[in-house]
Design an enzyme around this catalytic site. Sequence first.
Site, short mmCIF file in Angstrom:
data_model
loop_
_atom_site.label_atom_id
_atom_site.label_comp_id
_atom_site.label_asym_id
_atom_site.label_seq_id
_atom_site.Cartn_x
_atom_site.Cartn_y
_atom_site.Cartn_z
N CYS A 1 0.84 -1.21 0.00
CA CYS A 1 0.00 0.00 0.00
C CYS A 1 0.87 1.25 0.00
O CYS A 1 1.58 1.53 0.96
CB CYS A 1 -0.92 -0.07 1.22
SG CYS A 1 -1.56 1.50 1.81
N CYS B 1 0.28 3.85 2.73
CA CYS B 1 0.77 3.34 4.02
C CYS B 1 2.27 3.62 4.17
O CYS B 1 2.73 4.05 5.22
CB CYS B 1 0.54 1.83 4.15
SG CYS B 1 -1.19 1.35 4.07
#
Length: 148
Positions: A71, A74
Amino acid sequence: MSAAETLQIACPHCHAINRVPGARLHESPVCGRCKSRLFAGAPFALDTVHFDVHASRSDIPLLVDFWAPWCGPCRTMAPAYEQAARLLEPRLHLAKVDTEAQPSLGARFGIRSIPTLVLFHHGRELARQSGAMPMQGIVQWARQHLPS
Ligand code: ZN
């Protein structure tokens, strides 16, 4: 929390419960079992087995970053989250749950998008927020939702 109070703090390293007088929280307390610092100034990785000792038994709130290695947002937020730990400890602990490695935790808390921050205290969810945030945003959001 009052300074005279004794708090149960779970060790981020060996997960043992330590009893720490509130007045000594700011004096870099170490774990009675493994001698690691109870507040390392950084988020720690949390897995399914040790989740509840931190989210339920510890007397300080636990902030969890649900994330995954693939991600992008993230990874972008990771340094901000690291810095936030230095500002927010020892008022709370900051942990990271890799939802790819620990899918049962993501499922248990119904995590649908990442990153998602969830604040826990004594087993209850106090707040959650999805989407990457800058360091100041993380700190303000966490402080706003801490129990008094
Ligand atoms: Zn320890």
